[in-house]
Scaffold this motif. Structure first.
Motif, mmCIF file in Angstrom:
data_model
loop_
_atom_site.group_PDB
_atom_site.id
_atom_site.type_symbol
_atom_site.label_atom_id
_atom_site.label_comp_id
_atom_site.label_asym_id
_atom_site.label_seq_id
_atom_site.Cartn_x
_atom_site.Cartn_y
_atom_site.Cartn_z
ATOM 1 N N PRO A 116 0.807 -1.221 0.000
ATOM 2 C CA PRO A 116 0.000 0.000 0.000
ATOM 3 C C PRO A 116 0.844 1.278 0.000
ATOM 4 C CG PRO A 116 0.092 -0.888 2.210
ATOM 5 C CD PRO A 116 0.866 -1.835 1.335
ATOM 6 N N TRP A 117 2.165 1.140 0.096
ATOM 7 C CA TRP A 117 3.035 2.306 0.170
ATOM 8 C C TRP A 117 3.156 3.004 -1.179
ATOM 9 C CZ3 TRP A 117 4.852 4.164 4.727
ATOM 10 C CH2 TRP A 117 4.787 3.301 5.828
ATOM 11 N N GLN A 118 3.371 4.333 -1.132
ATOM 12 C CA GLN A 118 3.651 5.128 -2.320
ATOM 13 C C GLN A 118 5.083 5.647 -2.248
ATOM 14 O OE1 GLN A 118 1.188 5.457 -4.765
ATOM 15 N NE2 GLN A 118 0.133 3.982 -3.451
ATOM 16 N N ASN A 119 5.674 5.932 -3.395
ATOM 17 C CA ASN A 119 7.059 6.381 -3.470
ATOM 18 C C ASN A 119 7.179 7.818 -2.948
ATOM 19 O OD1 ASN A 119 9.784 6.392 -4.049
ATOM 20 N ND2 ASN A 119 9.488 6.897 -6.210
ATOM 21 N N MET A 150 -4.996 -3.312 7.692
ATOM 22 C CA MET A 150 -4.002 -3.212 6.633
ATOM 23 C C MET A 150 -2.975 -2.126 6.940
ATOM 24 S SD MET A 150 -3.011 -4.751 3.989
ATOM 25 C CE MET A 150 -4.484 -5.731 3.676
ATOM 26 N N ALA A 151 -3.403 -1.028 7.582
ATOM 27 C CA ALA A 151 -2.468 0.027 7.967
ATOM 28 C C ALA A 151 -1.420 -0.509 8.935
ATOM 29 C CB ALA A 151 -3.231 1.199 8.595
ATOM 30 N N ALA A 192 -0.230 7.336 10.414
ATOM 31 C CA ALA A 192 -0.049 6.686 9.121
ATOM 32 C C ALA A 192 -1.351 6.119 8.594
ATOM 33 C CB ALA A 192 0.986 5.567 9.251
ATOM 34 N N PHE A 193 -1.657 6.410 7.347
ATOM 35 C CA PHE A 193 -2.872 5.924 6.687
ATOM 36 C C PHE A 193 -4.132 6.254 7.501
ATOM 37 C CE2 PHE A 193 0.629 2.986 5.586
ATOM 38 C CZ PHE A 193 0.700 3.200 4.216
#
Length: 310
Positions: A116-119, A150-151, A192-193
């Motif tokens: 689920p991470w973004q660059n 999920m986070a 986060a998230f």
């Protein structure tokens, strides 16, 4: 360990710039809010499957390689776990930053895995003398909409990848507890998230790692014909595993070989398993699952890898 020929079946569908030490623990910790957990105490680790193994993966050992250990998220039965791949990495960053950049910017080799991470635009890491890894990134890394469970898995994905990369590069004392502090734009207390508050020193959480995972071959590997070694790890040390080799011919899949193997119960090798099979040229898939006493017909916690033999 027996091997038997068999008939056909259908295939399953389906993470050094030195930062100031004080920075790692700076900032105020806010009062917990409803629906927000702390990174150091994930609440969802075993909620989906209370009977899941409660161990974490052994810390990686130092190796002379430019490949970085990166953890991804994948599904097994009705729950979600972390799985590891070794990936080629560029030389310009330190080992932890390199591995995390792959985790946040690239896709897994195995199509069953995801992240689920973004660059992020900014990403840096450092290691203190007390085995604390500090990761500092920009807030754009969290541009994904995920649920609380999920986070928490995503934060643990980062923790597993950072600690694995540091251990693999020989940068930390593997005999001591390893913790990760995550900063966002230099500050603690970021959520986060929208679900997990960061900033507290966080260790690998038990129960997050996959019950069964194949280490070699990796997805898409090509190897010479003859004896092909298959290795991996199970969280059930000393437990029995079922393995199966499928031969792939376009959309047609045929059972080729199968058998059982016992995961090691020895100290230092706990849960490790390996087997060797003779394979001719072709495309194959290996499947490994845990066997449950009293329920031998069911494949539990299956992991698969596709590979070719030339």
């Amino acid at each position: 360990m027996g091997q038997t020929a068999a008939g056909g079946r259908t295939r399953r569908a389906v993470l050094l710039v030195v930062l100031p030490a004080a920075l790692a623990l700076s900032g105020c910790v806010a009062t917990p809010q409803p629906g927000i957990t702390d990174s150091s105490s994930p609440a969802q680790a075993l909620s989906a499957q209370a009977s899941a193994p409660t161990t974490s993966a052994p810390l990686e050992t130092s190796q002379a390689s430019n490949k970085a250990p990166v953890y991804w998220i994948g599904r097994s039965n009705d729950s979600t776990f972390l799985y590891r791949e070794f990936r080629d990495v560029p030389e310009q960053d330190n080992p932890v930053t390199r591995a995390l950049r792959v985790m946040m910017s690239q896709k897994p080799l195995d199509p069953d895995f995801f992240t689920p991470w973004q660059n992020p635009k900014k990403l840096a890491s450092s290691i203190s003398g007390k085995n604390v890894i500090t990761v500092d990134m920009s807030a754009d890394a969290f541009n994904s909409n995920v649920d609380p469970a999920m986070a928490e898995r995503a934060v643990q994905q980062l923790v597993y990848t950072a600690t694995a990369a540091a251990a693999s590069a020989g940068l930390i004392d593997a005999g001591q507890q390893i913790q990760v502090v995550v900063l966002v734009d230099g500050h603690t207390d970021y959520v986060a998230f929208n679900h997990v508050r960061l900033g507290s020193p966080t260790s690998r959480s038990a129960g997050m790692v996959a019950p069964v995972w194949i280490i070699d071959p990796q997805e898409g590997t090509s190897m010479a014909d003859g004896a092909v070694k298959i290795s991996g790890r199970s969280t059930a040390a000393g437990g029995k595993l079922r393995w199966e080799i499928l031969r792939l011919d376009g959309s047609v899949e045929t059972k080729y070989l199968n058998g059982t193997v016992t995961a090691s119960a020895e100290a230092g090798q706990s849960g490790a398993f390996s087997l060797s099979v003779n394979l001719g040229p072709g495309s194959y898939e290996v499947r490994v699952s845990q066997l449950e006493d009293g329920n031998p017909a069911e494949d539990l916690n299956v992991d698969t890898r596709g590979f070719t033999v030339k």
